[in-house]
Design a protein around this motif. Sequence first.
Motif, PDB file in Angstrom:
ATOM      1  N   ASP A   2       1.339  -0.967   0.265  1.00  0.00           N
ATOM      2  CA  ASP A   2       0.018  -0.155  -0.071  1.00  0.00           C
ATOM      3  C   ASP A   2       0.911   1.341   0.162  1.00  0.00           C
ATOM      4  OD1 ASP A   2      -2.155  -1.408  -0.013  1.00  0.00           O
ATOM      5  OD2 ASP A   2      -2.655  -1.416   2.364  1.00  0.00           O
ATOM      6  N   LYS A   4      -0.100   4.854   0.588  1.00  0.00           N
ATOM      7  CA  LYS A   4      -0.922   5.759   1.660  1.00  0.00           C
ATOM      8  C   LYS A   4      -0.502   7.185   1.506  1.00  0.00           C
ATOM      9  CE  LYS A   4      -2.936   2.402   4.038  1.00  0.00           C
ATOM     10  NZ  LYS A   4      -3.807   1.329   5.054  1.00  0.00           N
ATOM     11  N   GLU A   6      -0.815  10.580   3.093  1.00  0.00           N
ATOM     12  CA  GLU A   6      -0.715  10.741   4.867  1.00  0.00           C
ATOM     13  C   GLU A   6      -0.461  11.960   5.069  1.00  0.00           C
ATOM     14  OE1 GLU A   6      -0.057   7.863   7.587  1.00  0.00           O
ATOM     15  OE2 GLU A   6      -0.299   6.551   6.785  1.00  0.00           O
TER      16      GLU A   6
END
Length: 137
Positions: A2, A4, A6
């Motif tokens: 993954d 991501k 953020e």
Amino acid sequence: MDWKLEVVVVPVSDVDRAKRFYSEGLGCAVDVDERVTATMRVVQLTPPGSGCSVAIGEGMTDMAPGTMSGLQLCVGDIHAARAELVSRGVDVSPVHHYDTTTGELLDGPGEEWNRFLFFTDPDGNKWTVQESPHIKP
């Protein structure tokens, strides 16, 4: 694996003024406010319900304050979002949509995915809010 997103760093000239705007005007939670060194301060704020935070501060980026554009938030109800921002003192545009033929920005809401409003932070960083039918109001 993954990947991501953020944190997005947003360049500001006055950290305390920007912190008030993002926390009080937009309702973001203040997750961190820490002076890391004499030349670095990190303030991390998270919009309600978001998995991505905004970081402002000192010594974090070479970008000039007010140069960010294309920052986007998504909401389930564009009219409720606008009313909330207005009630918090944010200078926000009316709801608009894009003409799907010409690309011209027009007044009023359009079809699904085509309902937007716009605002800038105190430094002029440009934000868009889009209504998403996948987000519950």
